[in-house]
Scaffold this active site. Structure first.
Site, PDB file in Angstrom:
ATOM      1  N   ASP A  78       0.137   7.337   1.980  1.00  0.00           N
ATOM      2  CA  ASP A  78      -0.261   7.761   0.643  1.00  0.00           C
ATOM      3  C   ASP A  78      -0.787   9.188   0.587  1.00  0.00           C
ATOM      4  OD1 ASP A  78       0.498   5.258  -0.018  1.00  0.00           O
ATOM      5  OD2 ASP A  78      -1.525   4.446  -0.237  1.00  0.00           O
ATOM      6  N   ASP A 125       4.787  -2.300   4.740  1.00  0.00           N
ATOM      7  CA  ASP A 125       3.599  -1.574   4.284  1.00  0.00           C
ATOM      8  C   ASP A 125       2.355  -2.376   4.696  1.00  0.00           C
ATOM      9  OD1 ASP A 125       2.035   0.270   2.884  1.00  0.00           O
ATOM     10  OD2 ASP A 125       2.261  -0.778   0.960  1.00  0.00           O
ATOM     11  N   GLU A 136      -1.502  -1.975   8.940  1.00  0.00           N
ATOM     12  CA  GLU A 136      -2.484  -1.413   9.899  1.00  0.00           C
ATOM     13  C   GLU A 136      -3.256  -2.502  10.644  1.00  0.00           C
ATOM     14  OE1 GLU A 136      -2.072  -0.394   6.695  1.00  0.00           O
ATOM     15  OE2 GLU A 136      -0.840   1.280   7.344  1.00  0.00           O
TER      16      GLU A 136
END
Ligand code: MIG
Length: 789
Positions: A478, A404, A407
């Site tokens: 999300d 997770d 990015e």
């Protein structure tokens, strides 16, 4: 501007084009796969195309110079190259497929005379600036655009613009979002019904405008790097996807349990809560294979540690869960807590595996653990080191890793564009490394697990670049518990599938906000054919397990989770197929009906493989839904009613009904329902046969190891034919190397007007139901005859 073409040279399978002010190359990778790049690109090592799987050795093509135009002819294409490196692609009959736009950009005018709107807080869309790398291509009226990974909005991207810059934005993703977590610079164009692909392999922030600023052209640009892209010829979309995934890689075969029901939550805070959740699934007879541990399992959010207080004897907990048939997946974020004495931090510092500022000082930003340094996944030694860290988790029995925040996301403002990376000896800045950070983290994770485990690694990632499918599966980040987001899930997952990311799914029920009973139910239904099947929700939102609402929801969710388990062999077959063809599991209808214009903008239906058409209800309160059935005859999964395709029908769809259709002539394998994959030894395969003409390949192996690469698998081919007096079903065991062959088949044949069933000429008994007849046969049958009444 490259100006006039002065000269050219053919060097093996590439042509060097010398312009007045630039040098370009055109490389013939295959008759229909053409790479175009400028001289600066020549020594660049792509992060997406690691080894291209084409055999370019014996390619035949001709090059001809015609009045300042260079014409390359391959076995599939005519490529015309003009001044300014304008390139047009034609088929062999000289019909244009894709042409560069010959004029200048001419964006619509955004009329505004003051900043009134901004002052009031409205954010105006920004104009696209000119960029160092730009490509403009003509749009014809009947052009459609697909792909581009995980974008919001519709299946067809025509009229919209997007950016590629991996971004974590937790506010509800809506149609105007230009960025999301992933960057997949691949598009599949449909010109009329002719498909082609364009893959812009450049990792800098990039822009795609599909005729939004001007109907007449499609615009691509990147903020850095050099021009480098691939034109991929169709005419079928299937062929384009096959070629694209030959370049960037195909989704490998997963372990079979990864197809099971997965339950997650930010977070199941303690050992007791995890065990309670697991026991509830068994008690309530709801199949489940996986429980996730989100960030709170860690000691102070330090990666590769766990909290011994909240999770007393973690190893024992995992052993117990394994006993009950659960797998455990833990989250790993990239940020490493800045804390002397914490081994991962110390090692990262010692080895210089961190990102730095311009002066070489470790770059620090904040994430969950507070101040963190960030591992440099661009560097291969760092990747190997990070990969090895997983051993600790594998030793206590962890079955998969969830990546997770890669990015990368950071709380204290974004990483500046000039943060330094080390590309194995060469400096690279964040602006170039950003979009591949998650990609290379996944690669490191996959390789780390692969080194010590003999099972197919299971990784799930949020950020990615083209090609990440070789290393990881995906979820769409999300989302929220909103009906819009359930609707959006379908085109988003279809486009991800077209972009090579076949093993994907959304957070079932929605991550942020509170789900409603009805929304969760419909979300389960819509997801039974998404390869990743995971319910996940955010901290502070209401509980979202299938039993967290009223009894009716639990019952219906259970029914559909069980339905998913029946179709496990079908899903596994699709993944096995995809490993060869690159085709995704969830497919837009046009993939198999390319000349049917009714399918080009279908956002709320999809095909699971070729045989099953899904039309989930994605509107609150909807009790009837319109379903488009493409060519052929389709059977209602629930009632057996036959419908003629090329037709819209209305299906009654109360909350417990998921509109689902099977193509006539299909043979579909099913398993008996089990609590978890592997609970029961599946020595009987159920075959659902929808009479007609057709065949089906079924693949069988141990479901976890790499022994299949040594040929240890079985391949069954089932064929059905219809004659005047009978139907015939034959089994052709094409390959037999895995020793657990089925000992029997249970056949459900969807036609009741049958007088007699003969297996290898012997008459057998059968049972008659309302829509079908049922019978059992031995695993070694070769031919079944069903005599018509
Ligand atoms: O910003 O680890 O998308 O699935 O539960 C929150 C906590 C960080 C974001 C992920 C979500 C996960 C959450 N994470």
């Amino acid at each position: 501007m490259a100006a006039k073409l002065k000269d050219y040279q053919v060097e093996n399978n590439q042509i060097k084009l010398v312009y007045e002010s630039q040098i370009y190359f055109i490389k013939i990778i295959e008759a229909g796969v053409i790479q175009l790049f400028e001289a600066d690109y020549k020594d660049y090592n792509s992060f997406a195309v690691e080894d291209n799987n084409f055999n370019s050795a014996e390619l035949d093509f001709e090059v001809e110079n015609k009045k300042g135009k260079l014409i390359i002819t391959t076995a599939e294409l005519i490529i015309e190259i003009k001044n300014d490196f304008k390139v047009d692609f034609y088929d062999l009959d000289h019909n244009p497929i894709s042409k560069d736009y010959s004029k200048k950009r001419d964006p619509f005018i955004r009329r505004k005379s003051s900043n009134i709107a901004e002052e009031e807080g409205h954010k105006l869309q920004e104009e696209l600036k000119n960029q160092p790398v730009e490509v403009l291509k003509e749009i014809t009226a009947e052009e459609k655009f697909y792909g581009l990974g995980d974008r919001t909005g519709h299946l067809n991207k025509k009229g919209y613009s997007y950016q590629l810059w991996n971004t974590d934005d937790p506010s509800p993703h809506v149609e105007s979002f230009e960025v999301l977590y992933k960057s997949i610079p691949f598009i599949l164009g449909l010109k009329g019904d002719y498909a082609y692909g364009l893959f812009f392999d450049n990792t800098f922030r990039s822009y795609f405008d599909f005729g939004k600023e001007n109907d007449d052209y499609f615009y691509y640009a990147a903020e850095g790097g050099s021009l480098n892209y691939y034109f991929i010829n169709g005419p079928s979309a299937k062929k384009v996807i096959d070629s694209y995934t030959k370049l960037t890689g195909k989704t490998p075969l997963p372990q079979k349990w990864t197809l099971g029901n997965q339950q997650s939550r930010w977070s199941y805070h303690s050992r007791e809560r995890v065990e309670e959740i697991a026991d509830n699934f068994r008690k309530k007879d709801i199949p489940c294979d996986v429980i996730y541990l989100d960030i709170d399992y860690m000691d102070d959010y330090k990666v590769f540690t766990w909290d011994d207080n909240k999770f007393k004897n973690m190893k024992e907990m995992i052993e117990n869960l394994h006993q009950k048939g659960f797998k455990v997946v833990t989250i790993i974020d990239p940020g490493v807590k800045k804390e002397k004495g914490y081994q991962v931090y110390d090692q990262c510092l010692e080895n210089g595996f961190y990102l730095t500022d311009q002066d070489g000082i470790p770059y620090v930003n904040e994430v969950w653990p507070g101040e963190c340094i960030f591992p440099d996944f661009i560097n291969s030694d760092c990747r190997a080191w990070w990969g090895n860290n997983h051993q600790k988790l594998l030793e206590i029995g962890i079955d998969g890793i969830w990546n997770d925040m890669n990015e990368p996301a950071s709380f204290n403002g974004p990483l500046p564009e000039d943060v330094r990376f080390d590309n194995d000896g060469q400096k690279m800045e964040h602006k170039e490394a950003h979009n591949i950070y998650g990609h290379l983290m996944s690669k490191s994770t996959y390789e780390g697990i692969n080194k010590v485990s003999n099972k197919r690694p299971f990784v799930i990632t949020r950020a990615s670049y083209a090609g990440t499918q070789k290393y990881s599966t995906f979820w769409t980040g999300d989302n929220h518990s909103l009906w819009q987001h359930l609707r959006m899930a379908l085109p988003m997952l279809m486009n991800m599938g077209l972009s090579g990311l076949s093993f994907s799914g959304t957070d079932i029920g929605g991550f942020g906000s509170d789900a409603t009973a009805e929304l969760l139910t419909r979300w389960y239904q819509a997801s039974i054919f998404t390869p990743l099947f995971r319910n996940h929700s955010s901290i502070g939102s209401r509980d979202q397990e299938p039993w967290a609402f009223k009894q009716e929801v639990e019952e219906i969710s259970k029914k559909y989770i069980k339905l998913r388990y029946k179709f496990i062999p079908y899903l596994y077959d699709l993944l096995w197929q995809g490993k060869k063809t690159g085709l995704p599991v969830m497919r837009p209808l046009f993939l198999h009906n390319q000349s049917d214009s009714n399918t080009y903008n279908l956002n709320d239906q999809f095909l699971a493989g070729e045989n099953i058409l899904m039309a989930p209800v994605v509107q609150q309160g909807q009790k009837y839904r319109k379903v488009y059935l493409p060519d052929g005859k389709w059977l209602d999964y629930w009632t057996g009613e036959e419908h003629q395709g090329n037709n819209y029908i209305l299906k009654e769809s109360p909350l417990d009904t998921l509109p689902m259709y099977i193509k006539k002539g299909s043979i579909i394998p099913n398993y008996e329902v089990q609590n978890y994959i592997g609970e029961k030894k599946m020595d009987e395969l159920k075959l659902k046969i929808y009479p007609g003409e057709g065949d089906y390949l079924h693949y069988q192996d141990d479901g976890q190891s790499f022994a299949y690469r040594e040929g240890e698998f079985n391949l069954y081919k089932f064929i059905q034919e219809e004659n005047d007096q009978s139907y015939e079903v034959t089994l052709d065991l094409k390959k037999q190397r895995y020793d657990e062959l089925y000992s029997s088949f249970k056949i459900e044949f969807f036609n009741t007007k049958i007088d007699e069933v003969r297996v290898d000429t012997q008459k057998i008994d059968f049972e008659k139901g309302s829509q079908s007849i049922l019978f059992n046969i031995d695993g070694d049958f070769s031919k079944v005859e069903l005599i018509k009444a």
